[in-house]
Enzyme design. Structure first.
Site, PDB file in Angstrom:
ATOM      1  N   GLU A 198       1.109  -0.564  -5.161  1.00  0.00           N
ATOM      2  CA  GLU A 198       0.181   0.527  -5.432  1.00  0.00           C
ATOM      3  C   GLU A 198       1.019   1.796  -5.449  1.00  0.00           C
ATOM      4  O   GLU A 198       1.431   2.297  -4.405  1.00  0.00           O
ATOM      5  CB  GLU A 198      -0.906   0.626  -4.353  1.00  0.00           C
ATOM      6  CG  GLU A 198      -1.939   1.693  -4.693  1.00  0.00           C
ATOM      7  CD  GLU A 198      -2.397   2.517  -3.505  1.00  0.00           C
ATOM      8  OE1 GLU A 198      -3.423   3.199  -3.619  1.00  0.00           O
ATOM      9  OE2 GLU A 198      -1.715   2.496  -2.468  1.00  0.00           O
ATOM     10  N   ASP A 202       0.820  -1.204   0.000  1.00  0.00           N
ATOM     11  CA  ASP A 202       0.000   0.000   0.000  1.00  0.00           C
ATOM     12  C   ASP A 202       0.861   1.264   0.000  1.00  0.00           C
ATOM     13  O   ASP A 202       1.910   1.329   0.648  1.00  0.00           O
ATOM     14  CB  ASP A 202      -0.895  -0.002   1.249  1.00  0.00           C
ATOM     15  CG  ASP A 202      -1.748   1.234   1.358  1.00  0.00           C
ATOM     16  OD1 ASP A 202      -2.605   1.431   0.488  1.00  0.00           O
ATOM     17  OD2 ASP A 202      -1.549   2.018   2.321  1.00  0.00           O
TER      18      ASP A 202
END
Length: 620
Positions: A339, A300
């Site tokens: 990401e 993330d």
């Protein structure tokens, strides 16, 4: 993979050293916690929040506080009482807790002693096959979901063991190869997305304990479904629940062992220049692969981890490179996915990621949906052709994602849901046709896979997060109990996924098998090839306009060396099919191959409005 046990703080698998280590052979439990600057640390054994006894701990040469007892069995709860370097005493959960439980009697979260030898895995075939399989040359169709709200509301969550069979059946029905689960790392608040992490080893407590999550992973593996963990390593929750109790890592011994500057999310960034940050998070990642059998990690917020204030962060980049290389060496077949939103060039090569989310595609595709049909030709180059033309030239291998962020407008509106994107359409038939075209664009365009978020397969009118915050399941399952266009969209995505899996032309070489056939911006029509297998080549045609054609010629490029080999061509998929809510007026029973001295070879066929056709070419 292992280093000397005499140096436990540089051991890559700290979860084998720290925490509450129960020994079935010795019938005792060893507690170890890292608090180099603490004055004193005690183990507090609890029962329903009540202190039952205290165990003194001794600090060794590696700054680990340790004690051994034969009085504690698995299932017992405990806390640490830390007298920090400033003389402040605070009860803390164990940073390396394998399970935690909420104790309502005292409104606290307590760590649980766990025996990892109890659960017996049954996914050996899956694990052996995974180690022999190249995930970049395999189908990748991901369903992203938050387990605590997928079926029930967060105040009545299902256990991981209850969720496993339901999710396995659903993924098989829908043709998903993997799930990506977020909100799994334990976090403080029920009505939260799960990105302010409190514990980097324990699963979210309201869905169960460690062995419950093992059952979940095991069951999905036995049903041929992979699991990708959404892992939050850029920032962490730093605030304390009170002056005397905390579940956070922050100031564990009174000093900043982990933290950097404040983040944009009301948390603190991890400081990767600190040795403890690196070894702690390195161990967390390996734990979920090694002990919990996860098949991939989605990292993330990589953008803000590796670059802030216009400057690279070398320590964070080095950490990612080292971790990813270790994962690839020790866990073959596991996916490392980034990401990354700022367009960091050549990220997969520099940091050894397998894949990154194609955030640009997500933004452009949804913006194209928002654009009225008569204005779409103005955006043709940017939102369609550029996506296709850069696919093979991209330094990074990507997946096309529609994530939880993309349809989350906050808890008070649903402005970002897919139905809102097509609000300019005059009727539901056009709206859903446009959305079917959108999902085919995502599934078939050149990439290494695709991902959609829970509820988007139903095109639900209220965002998942708005429902979630209202105390409802994030998915409006009532939509599938009717013969509505929502139900038909679910069936459409299932068929699209199955077709994608069945035809390896779409995934055996990823974007490398892409070839442009035809594009004409004024008509908003584009066609391309996606590979050949067993002398059968896939051709895809998208019509992004609301105008259909009863007869349309798609000219084939003269540079295509296989043109003369085409013996026959068959329509194998049409998004305008009535079973999906389409008109059924533009079906190609037969596709004519036109040979012209002046213009070369072309296909003559029917093209529906706002639709995708998949054609199979039979080559000699």
């Amino acid at each position: 993979m292992t280093t000397s046990q005499s140096q436990p703080n540089i051991h890559p698998k700290l979860y084998e050293i720290r925490g509450a280590q129960y020994s079935k052979q010795n019938k005792n439990t060893t507690f170890r916690v890292y608090a180099p600057n603490a004055r004193c640390v005690l183990v507090i054994l609890t029962s329903y929040g009540t202190e039952m006894s205290r165990l003194a701990m001794q600090k060794d040469d590696s700054d680990l506080w340790e004690t051994v007892t034969d009085k504690i069995l698995p299932g017992a709860t405990y806390l640490y009482l830390v007298d920090d370097c400033n003389g402040k005493q605070m009860l803390r959960t164990d940073p390396v807790s394998f399970s935690v439980v909420y104790v309502p009697e005292v409104n606290q979260v307590h760590s649980i002693v766990h025996d990892h030898t109890v659960y017996q895995w049954s996914d050996q075939l899956w694990m052996q096959t995974r180690a022999r399989t190249d995930p970049l040359r395999s189908p990748l169709s991901i369903y992203e979901l938050q387990l605590k709200s997928w079926k029930n509301d967060v105040y009545h969550p299902l256990n991981y063991r209850q969720l496993a069979p339901e999710l396995a059946i659903y993924c098989q029905q829908m043709g998903f190869t993997h799930v990506e689960i977020f909100g799994i790392l334990d976090h403080a608040y029920k009505p939260a997305r799960g990105y302010q992490v409190a514990n980097y080893f324990a699963p979210y407590r309201d869905n169960g304990i460690c062995d419950d999550l093992k059952f979940f992973v095991d069951h999905l593996h036995q049903n041929n479904i992979g699991i990708i963990l959404d892992w939050i390593l850029t920032h962490f929750q730093h605030y304390h629940q009170s002056d005397s109790f905390s579940i956070s890592l922050h100031e564990f011994d009174g000093t900043n062992l982990y933290a950097g500057e404040a983040s944009a999310w009301g948390t603190l960034y991890f400081d990767f220049n600190k040795e403890e940050t690196c070894r702690f998070l390195f161990a967390s990642a390996l734990y979920f692969l090694d002990v919990m059998h996860m098949d991939g990690i989605r990292f993330d917020a990589v953008s803000t981890m590796i670059r802030r204030h216009s400057n690279d962060i070398p320590a964070a980049i080095a950490f990612l490179r080292n971790l990813n290389k270790t994962i690839h060496r020790c866990y073959p077949g596991v996916l490392c996915i980034a990401e990354e939103t700022d367009g960091y060039r050549n990220l997969t090569k520099i940091m050894d990621f397998d894949l990154k989310w194609n955030i640009g595609w997500s933004c452009d595709a949804r913006n194209l949906l928002r654009t009225p049909y008569n204005e779409r030709s103005n955006h043709w180059q940017q939102k369609v052709l550029n996506i296709l033309n850069v696919a093979c030239k991209n330094e990074d291998k990507t997946i096309l994602t529609l994530s939880h962020d993309d349809t989350d407008s906050g808890e008070h509106n649903s402005n970002s849901v897919l139905l809102s994107c097509v609000s300019h359409s005059s009727n539901d038939s056009e709206k859903f046709a446009d959305l079917r075209n959108f999902f085919a664009w995502q599934t078939l365009a050149p990439s290494r896979g695709h991902m959609i978020h829970m509820g988007d397969e139903l095109v639900q009118p209220m965002s998942w997060y708005q429902r979630f915050r209202q105390g409802r399941s994030s998915v409006d399952w009532s939509l599938v109990n009717t013969s509505s266009l929502h139900r038909k969209m679910q069936e459409y995505i299932a068929d699209l996924n199955r077709l994608y899996q069945h035809h390896q032309q779409f995934w055996q070489n990823g974007e490398q098998d892409f070839r442009m056939i035809y594009e004409y911006g004024p008509n908003l029509i584009v066609a391309y090839h996606r590979g050949t297998y067993d002398n059968r080549r896939m051709a895809v045609i998208h019509n992004f306009s609301n105008y259909g054609y009863s007869s349309y010629d798609i000219s084939l490029p003269s540079s295509d060396s296989d043109i003369r080999r085409i013996q026959n061509i068959v329509e194998i998929f049409n998004s305008d099919n009535p079973v999906y809510g389409g008109s059924g007026l533009f079906q190609n029973v037969e596709i004519e191959i036109i040979n012209s001295f002046a213009s070369g070879r072309s296909f003559r066929l029917t093209i529906p409005p706002l639709a995708t056709l998949i054609l199979e070419e039979y080559l000699s």
